[in-house]
Design an enzyme around this catalytic site. Structure first.
Site, mmCIF file in Angstrom:
data_model
loop_
_atom_site.group_PDB
_atom_site.id
_atom_site.type_symbol
_atom_site.label_atom_id
_atom_site.label_comp_id
_atom_site.label_asym_id
_atom_site.label_seq_id
_atom_site.Cartn_x
_atom_site.Cartn_y
_atom_site.Cartn_z
ATOM 1 N N GLU A 12 -11.027 43.605 33.802
ATOM 2 C CA GLU A 12 -10.593 42.838 35.025
ATOM 3 C C GLU A 12 -9.990 41.677 34.693
ATOM 4 O OE1 GLU A 12 -14.251 42.150 37.233
ATOM 5 O OE2 GLU A 12 -13.439 40.577 38.197
ATOM 6 N N ARG A 62 -23.794 35.775 39.437
ATOM 7 C CA ARG A 62 -24.808 37.252 39.925
ATOM 8 C C ARG A 62 -25.869 37.318 39.118
ATOM 9 N NH1 ARG A 62 -23.411 41.990 42.618
ATOM 10 N NH2 ARG A 62 -21.248 41.582 43.143
ATOM 11 N N GLU A 118 -21.848 50.452 39.744
ATOM 12 C CA GLU A 118 -22.386 49.743 38.479
ATOM 13 C C GLU A 118 -24.055 49.889 38.702
ATOM 14 O OE1 GLU A 118 -20.301 46.059 40.384
ATOM 15 O OE2 GLU A 118 -20.475 45.217 38.114
HETATM 16 N N1 MTE Z 1 -16.565 54.584 35.700
HETATM 17 C C1 MTE Z 1 -15.616 55.009 34.847
HETATM 18 N N2 MTE Z 1 -15.652 56.356 34.362
HETATM 19 N N3 MTE Z 1 -14.878 54.229 34.153
HETATM 20 C C2 MTE Z 1 -14.619 52.865 34.443
HETATM 21 O O1 MTE Z 1 -14.136 51.946 33.738
HETATM 22 N N4 MTE Z 1 -16.214 51.121 35.500
HETATM 23 C C3 MTE Z 1 -17.248 50.665 36.290
HETATM 24 C C4 MTE Z 1 -17.582 51.551 37.203
HETATM 25 N N5 MTE Z 1 -17.645 52.936 36.898
HETATM 26 C C5 MTE Z 1 -15.718 52.195 35.407
HETATM 27 C C6 MTE Z 1 -16.769 53.362 35.874
HETATM 28 C C7 MTE Z 1 -17.176 49.451 36.603
HETATM 29 S S1 MTE Z 1 -17.790 47.920 35.816
HETATM 30 C C8 MTE Z 1 -17.165 49.189 38.124
HETATM 31 S S2 MTE Z 1 -17.102 47.386 38.745
HETATM 32 C C9 MTE Z 1 -16.718 50.284 38.989
HETATM 33 O O2 MTE Z 1 -16.742 51.547 38.386
HETATM 34 C C10 MTE Z 1 -15.409 49.938 39.783
HETATM 35 O O3 MTE Z 1 -15.031 51.015 40.607
HETATM 36 P P1 MTE Z 1 -15.586 51.246 41.814
HETATM 37 O O4 MTE Z 1 -15.425 49.716 42.792
HETATM 38 O O5 MTE Z 1 -14.571 51.941 42.584
HETATM 39 O O6 MTE Z 1 -16.781 51.642 41.834
HETATM 40 N N1 HPA Z 2 -18.232 41.191 40.630
HETATM 41 C C1 HPA Z 2 -17.312 41.938 39.862
HETATM 42 N N2 HPA Z 2 -16.229 41.124 39.609
HETATM 43 C C2 HPA Z 2 -15.996 40.030 40.117
HETATM 44 C C3 HPA Z 2 -17.099 39.425 40.891
HETATM 45 C C4 HPA Z 2 -18.378 40.280 41.079
HETATM 46 O O1 HPA Z 2 -19.113 39.881 41.915
HETATM 47 N N3 HPA Z 2 -16.591 38.414 41.289
HETATM 48 C C5 HPA Z 2 -15.538 38.131 40.719
HETATM 49 N N4 HPA Z 2 -14.993 39.209 39.967
HETATM 50 MO MO1 MOS Z 3 -17.059 45.789 37.074
HETATM 51 S S1 MOS Z 3 -18.141 44.735 35.643
HETATM 52 O O1 MOS Z 3 -17.189 44.673 38.352
HETATM 53 O O2 MOS Z 3 -15.534 45.955 36.416
#
Ligand code: MTE
Ligand code: HPA
Ligand code: MOS
Length: 774
Positions: free
Chosen positions: A250, A328, A730
């Protein structure tokens, strides 16, 4: 030829997928993944003459740089140049939230692994060889490793934050039981399969294009522009997909992209920088370790009346995303429980570790571990099962969170009671106590783990996204959004959305790379919100195009727009198929000079948060669930297996059941890994000891639970979720916290004198010591 055959096979597969789309959809990327055809940064076609780069980093945890001798490295044949902070034309600064992080160290180093210089050479091999020839003289300064030490020395990233509801000080006077304690949860290495990396290439007029493995293309673009002192429009960032991010990309994909761009800026040549695993492990931050103290007060009927908690977050040497992560932690400090009197406080402690960063759950898991620990301790001393306390305090409709949001469409009790009944908890507990009565060398333990996780970036202004949809003149569709595919299946979800709205087969839709030139000013793909934000924008863009196309169709068919519908690649009038097909409609629209492109913007409505009051309505909605974990401990060795994890999860109305199940399973295992086996270790000088896969253990196929069952709880879904399909990335990680408490219960079954400790991960060594202490 070969490729054509391949494509035909792929098309057939996609056809099959498209037929089964309404039932259960797989991640469409899986076809290219298993064939080795998916593209990552390391696969980009590099230009002739491309240079390769390696980062020279600090070999000490903290100190003043007295001298660096690059002469031998520079003299090595094939070394082009070595860049340091002196070569930065703009700001030597990459901090996203707080400007406290230099790209390259200047006079001081703050952590072991801190970038000092970039060696650019004809090959990566030469660059590595040159790195070994650099001589550095550092006058060492005291190193802070733990958050507690940092607090004692007054070393902080920013001012503390505190949330409060009711009056916890007063409420303790009314409690029948009060318990206090300390907890620790360790960091966690992301271990994305694809290490950090970027490829920068010069375009004309000083423009630079960067292919990056980042969750946040705009963050990369903005930071490159700041470091190079150029306008953002000169920098284009492109992302095909990530081999995993998990939060680790990120913010922390940025420095490598900036370094590659800096070298390209000076050399006017392409530069590729891909960290190897060792460099990545050493130089990047991880999940934040937390040291916390709590005080919990309960009444005789097990209601938690008061809760106080102080979280010490080990932020590392710079802010990175720590302030947002700390926030958070406060949002999730009471997990799935309603507590009328709460005071929580978090201190982001500055230490000499690599800046810790986002990791699935984003501080939420750390907060939840503490209240679960407090409940376990209270239950032990009161002499009741923890689940009695958990159940007595589950959130209900219209309860208030400590941050002021009123809980709506709450599924905490529903998922809990469904889990209890579907998985027949009485029988499960009977089997376990029978097993424990009949076995002395093995003991079983069980735990309940409810979860409540807020969906939205906690920073309200970040909750927006855009989609750019083109219908090409042959009726095929190309979609660009801010969403970054990292394995979570977001691209498949967006294809589903467009396929649904246009009612065309999914193979006529393509998700383009994520590119700052096509979709600008974006938030990172994070906070589990990617599908919601980008999906809603995609939905809006597709809907606008359909409205426009209906006008064309109504003219051709001489029918009312309201009577028209797109269905199965045709136009329907009052649910009857007309002769007008999708492709004919698109051709007709072209001839009439109707725009076949749409750009839509979505910003989450309703949400707000006032940091001066620490109150508001920060989340679009919450995701709920309950997991029941059972484990068997080998009491001779301290080793253990997880027999089963039985989950009732609130998907809302899942739009992609296969993908969402994969997310629940993957997150659960990642959570179990964090809680039970992944042990990050630094020595007292700040050197990472767990710096290889031989010294850092992640769950493998042998350590996953023998059985994972996931049942969706039937709900209406939530309007704020894309197609009422709730965010899933998550939240399920926190089911893994149950593993810790299941193990603890097994230890207790063996050793009644076991003194409960809340120090994660619960490794086999710790289990063994617990079995035989006192
Ligand atoms: N799943 C896979 N396969 N690879 C990833 O890197 N990242 C996780 C989750 N699932 C991740 C994953 C994290 S930290 C987040 S915030 C969300 O996927 C981001 O994707 P989304 O917002 O589409 O759920
Ligand atoms: N979640 C994940 N990533 C972020 C957030 C959050 O709430 N705020 C800023 N980056
Ligand atoms: Mo997920 S820790 O919000 O990339």
């Amino acid at each position: 030829m070969h490729n054509n055959t391949n494509n035909k096979i792929l098309d057939t597969k996609l056809n099959a997928v498209s037929k089964s789309i309404k039932k259960s959809i797989k991640n469409l990327d899986s076809y290219t993944h298993v064939r080795g055809e998916s593209l990552y940064v390391d696969d980009v076609n590099i230009r002739q003459g491309t240079f390769h780069a390696v980062v020279f980093d600090s070999p000490k945890g903290h100190g003043i740089i007295k001298n660096i001798d690059y002469s031998k490295a520079r003299a090595l044949e094939g070394v082009e140049r070595i860049f340091t902070y002196k070569d930065v034309p703009g700001k030597n600064e990459i901090g996203g939230i707080i400007a406290d992080e230099p790209l390259f160290a200047e006079n001081e180093v703050h952590f072991w692994g801190m970038p000092i210089a970039l060696i650019v050479a004809e090959t990566e091999f030469i660059a590595r060889k040159a790195r070994a020839l650099i001589e550095i003289d550092i006058e060492e300064l005291p190193v802070i490793i733990t958050a507690k030490e940092a607090k004692a020395k007054g070393s902080f990233i920013n001012a503390p934050r505190s949330f409060s509801l009711g009056d916890s000080d007063k409420a303790f006077n009314k409690c029948d039981y009060i318990f206090e304690g300390e907890t620790f949860s360790n960091g966690q290495e992301h271990l994305y399969i694809e290490a950090q990396g970027a490829y920068a290439e010069p375009l004309e007029n000083g423009n630079i294009k960067i292919t990056s493995s980042t969750q946040g293309p705009t963050a990369v673009q903005k930071t490159v522009a700041q470091v190079l002192d150029v306008a953002m429009h000169k920098i284009e960032v492109d992302v095909t997909r990530l081999g995993g991010g998990f939060g680790g990309k990120e913010d922390q994909a940025t420095p490598w992209a900036v370094m590659a761009a800096l070298a390209t800026f000076h050399l006017n040549q392409s530069v590729k920088l891909i960290l190897n695993r060792h460099d990545d492990l050493r130089m990047t931050g991880k999940r934040h370790p937390y040291e916390s103290t709590y005080k919990i007060g309960l009444t005789k009927d097990l209601k938690i009346l008061a809760y106080q908690c102080e979280f010490l977050q080990n932020s590392g040497a710079a802010a990175d995303l720590s302030p947002a992560i700390a926030e958070r932690t406060l949002f999730h400090a009471t997990n799935s429980y309603y507590v009328p009197n709460v005071t929580t406080k978090v201190l982001s402690c500055k230490t000499n570790l690599p800046p810790n960063t986002a990791f699935r759950g984003f501080g939420g898991p750390q907060g939840m571990f503490v209240i679960e620990s407090a409940i376990a301790k209270a239950a032990h001393h009161i002499g009741v099962p923890p689940r009695d306390i958990q159940e007595a305090n589950l959130l209900d409709e219209n309860d208030t969170f400590s941050y002021g949001q009123i809980a709506k469409k709450v599924e905490a009790k529903n998922t809990w009671s469904t889990a209890k009944s579907v998985y027949n908890i009485e029988a499960l507990e009977r089997d376990i106590s029978e097993f424990n009565n009949n076995n002395s060398a093995f003991k079983k333990g069980l735990s309940f783990m409810p979860i409540t996780f807020g969906i939205s970036f906690t920073n309200t202004p970040m909750n927006h996204a855009r989609a750019l949809v083109h219908i090409y003149l042959d009726g095929s569709v190309g979609i660009s959004t801010a969403a970054v595919e990292m394995g979570q299946g977001v691209n498949t979800k967006m294809m589903q959305i467009a396929a649904n709205v246009f009612s065309i087969p999914i193979e006529h839709i393509k998700i383009e790379t994520t590119n700052t030139t096509r979709v600008a000013n974006t938030s990172p793909s994070a906070a589990s919100s990617t599908a919601d934000l980008n999906g809603k924008a995609t939905l809006m863009a597709c809907n606008s195009l359909v409205e426009r196309l209906k006008i064309v169709a109504s003219e051709i068919l001489n029918a009312q727009e309201n009577d028209l519908k797109l269905k199965d690649e045709s136009v329907y009038i009052n649910d009857k198929k007309s002769d007008l097909t999708w492709t004919e409609l698109i051709s007709a629209a072209m001839l009439r000079r109707v725009a076949l492109t749409e750009n839509a913007h979505y910003a989450t409505p309703e949400i707000h948060f006032d940091k001066t009051k620490e109150k508001g309505h920060p989340f679009a909605y919450h995701v709920y669930g309950t997991a029941i974990t059972t484990t068997t401990v080998d009491c001779t060795r301290g080793t253990y297996e997880f027999d089963s994890v039985k989950i009732v999860h609130d998907y809302g109305k899942s739009m992609s059941k296969g993908i969402d199940l994969g997310q629940v399973e993957g997150a659960l295992i990642q959570g179990i890994g964090w809680m039970t086996m992944e042990e990050i270790a630094y020595n007292k000088d700040g050197r990472l000891l767990s710096n290889a896969l031989s010294t850092y253990k992640v769950p493998d196929i042998f350590s996953v639970p023998k059985r994972v069952e996931v049942i969706p709880v039937e709900t209406d879904g939530n309007e704020m979720a894309i197609l009422k399909s709730k965010a899933v990335g998550e939240p399920p990680l926190m089911y893994g916290i149950g593993a810790y408490f299941a193990l603890q219960n097994a230890i207790k079954a063996f050793n009644s004198k076991y003194d409960m400790k809340f120090h994660a991960p619960m490794t086999p060594e710790k289990v063994l010591m617990g079995l035989y202490e006192n």
